[in-house]
Each structure stands twice: as C-alpha cells, then as structure tokens.
Design an enzyme around this catalytic site. Structure first.
Site, PDB file in Angstrom:
ATOM      1  N   CYS A  75       0.830  -1.056   0.037  1.00 11.54           N
ATOM      2  CA  CYS A  75       0.348  -0.068   0.146  1.00 11.54           C
ATOM      3  C   CYS A  75       0.657   1.271   0.218  1.00 11.54           C
ATOM      4  O   CYS A  75       1.703   1.348   0.585  1.00 11.54           O
ATOM      5  CB  CYS A  75      -1.105  -0.341   1.235  1.00 11.54           C
ATOM      6  SG  CYS A  75      -1.992   1.256   1.274  1.00 11.54           S
ATOM      7  N   CYS A 185      -0.415   3.936  -6.472  1.00  8.60           N
ATOM      8  CA  CYS A 185      -1.804   3.599  -5.343  1.00  8.60           C
ATOM      9  C   CYS A 185      -1.863   1.790  -5.968  1.00  8.60           C
ATOM     10  O   CYS A 185      -1.786   1.598  -7.536  1.00  8.60           O
ATOM     11  CB  CYS A 185      -3.042   3.902  -5.290  1.00  8.60           C
ATOM     12  SG  CYS A 185      -3.944   2.850  -4.549  1.00  8.60           S
TER      13      CYS A 185
HETATM   14  N1  DGL Z   1      -3.840   0.299  -2.489  1.00  7.30           N
HETATM   15  C1  DGL Z   1      -3.744   1.806  -1.352  1.00  7.30           C
HETATM   16  C2  DGL Z   1      -2.392   2.624  -2.002  1.00  7.30           C
HETATM   17  O1  DGL Z   1      -1.521   1.803  -2.569  1.00  7.30           O
HETATM   18  C3  DGL Z   1      -4.535   2.732  -1.175  1.00  7.30           C
HETATM   19  C4  DGL Z   1      -5.072   3.629  -0.254  1.00  7.30           C
HETATM   20  C5  DGL Z   1      -6.466   4.238   0.802  1.00  7.30           C
HETATM   21  O2  DGL Z   1      -6.466   3.141   1.323  1.00  7.30           O
HETATM   22  O3  DGL Z   1      -6.504   4.863   0.119  1.00  7.30           O
HETATM   23  O4  DGL Z   1      -2.448   4.285  -1.107  1.00  7.30           O
END
Ligand code: DGL
Length: 263
Positions: A75, A185
């Site tokens: 993430c 993301c």
């Molecule tokens: N997959 C997360 C990232 O890479 C999502 C972020 C979120 O939960 O807003 O930032």
C-alpha cells in the site's frame, strides 16, 4: 520450525495489494504468503499519519502473530505514512511501495510525466524525497486518484460511469503531454484496461509492483530467509471487513477459490 519456512506477510487497506501479491507468487513461487486486507478501515488515503500508523501497526501485530518472516506493505499510502514507524517498532524486515518516479523520469522523451496516487501518498516525506531526487529534469504532474480506491473496493470497475470518471481524471495529464503515467496506488493496476482506453496508446503506464518484489527477493536472500523445504506453498487470506470483493478479485486473477477468514 526453521524460520526460513515461515510465510511472507502482505497487507493493504483492501484488495489493491493483490496486484503486488500476484507478482510475489509469480516471482517467488515457493514461498508461503499471508495476505491481510484491512477492508474495515479502507480507504487509508484521506486519513492522518498517526491514524495510519496505528492501523498499520495493528495489522503488523496480527501478521507477526502468524510468524511472518518479512512483511510487504503493499500500500503506497501506508508506506508513505507508516513505514519509518513500523521499522522503528519491529525487528522484522519491511518492504514498502514507492511510486516509480525514477524509471519514468529517466525514460521520458517529452520530459513530462505524471503520478496518480492518493492524497496520503503525495503528503508523505517519501514521495517528496523521491520526486526531488529523481524528477529534477522533468515536469512532474501529480493527480489524486479521486474515488478510484472506492471504485475498486466496491467492485464497480466495469461500470460505464467508471470509464467517464477516469477519462475526466486523466484528461489534464494528456494535455500536459506526459509520456509516462506512474501508478502510485496498488489499487490502480486493476483499472489498467480503462486507463489504457482513456490514454493515447503511446503513454506508458508504470506499475512498480515487479520492482518491489525484486527488492523483496534481494532482502530475502540478504537475510538468508529463503524457504528451504519443498512443500507446496500455503496462501491464506484475512479481511477485517467484508471479503466479497477480495474473493471476486482473487478468483479473477488466479482462477481458483481461496478460503478467506473475516476477522
Ligand atoms: N492500495 C492503497 C495504496 O496503495 C490504497 C490507499 C487507500 O486505502 O486509500 O495507496
């Protein structure tokens, strides 16, 4: 048991980290993996740093209780807000996500690139350091991927409104003559077909997941953590919330059914 045969932990605020999990099981097919989706607290993007540190720390406590030998923070937002904190609190090695600004800047011919990420990622020190270091010679356009995490989490990828929303989001970037779009993301690779449709075909979309897993491989080798027995790898999945979309996405990327434990 030999610690080297313990699993690798992977976590994300939700299903996005599966785009990293997929690379992990392809590049290190012998390793067992535990995936944790913190769906109950998704999205992390608009949250404050101390909140994300607390959430990430709770997930890491869980993964450590399951004997994870290495943890991949799949993430970008959690990496940006919490990886320094996690590294200072725990002795287990961590691998984090970082928007791939460096390769995009180095390979750009138009000298204009873009990063699509959450607010939390752009606010982090890591993003500022990376962009200051590697994007001096290019115009760096940043765009918050407004609503994109929610679209993936709610299983709305193939809805017609999603196409329109994404087309409107990337339009100003096209006008900036970018030739690379960096996905900052881990949810966004699931939108890649729609992004490709919305972008001119010569714009290269950069997903950092393979590079992150290569880095994990280096850290595993360096710390002598490579799995030693030849047993079949075990893949397990946990969700702090509703696991319906996690199940659907897993089915889509693996064509197999996995058991998911809702906590
Ligand atoms: N997959 C997360 C990232 O890479 C999502 C972020 C979120 O939960 O807003 O930032």
């Amino acid at each position: 048991m030999d610690r080297r045969n313990y699993p690798i932990g992977v976590f994300d605020s939700g299903v996005g980290g599966l785009s990293v999990w997929k690379e992990l099981v392809a590049i290190l097919p012998n390793e067992s993996v535990i995936y944790f989706a913190d769906n109950a607290n998704c999205p992390y993007g608009p949250r404050k740093q101390d909140e994300i540190e607390k959430l990430a720390s709770d997930v890491v406590d869980f993964l450590i209780s399951k004997n994870c030998k290495l943890i991949i923070v799949a993430c970008n937002t959690a990496t940006a807000s919490a990886i320094d904190f996690l590294r200072s609190k725990y002795s287990v090695p961590f691998i984090g996500m970082e928007p791939a600004v460096k390769p995009a800047a180095l390979n750009s011919k138009t000298k204009s690139i873009a990063v699509l990420a959450t607010e939390g990622t752009f606010n982090g020190k890591l993003y500022h350091d990376t962009s200051n270091k590697y994007a001096k010679d290019v115009e760096l356009n940043i765009k918050v991927g407004d609503k994109l995490v929610e679209i993936v989490e709610k299983g709305l990828i193939n809805e017609p409104e999603t196409k329109n929303h994404i087309a409107a989001l990337v339009k100003p970037l096209i006008e900036k003559k970018i030739d690379h779009l960096v996905l900052g993301c881990t949810h966004y690779p699931f939108l890649i077909d729609i992004l490709k449709e919305a972008l001119p075909s010569d714009i290269i979309i950069v997903d950092p997941a393979p590079a992150v897993i290569m880095q994990a491989q280096r850290v595993i080798n360096l710390n002598d953590l490579s799995k030693k027995d030849d047993s079949k790898p075990n893949y397990s999945f946990y969700s702090s919330g509703n696991s319906k979309v996690l199940r659907l996405m897993l089915k889509e990327i693996t064509d197999s059914e996995y058991e998911i434990t809702e906590l």
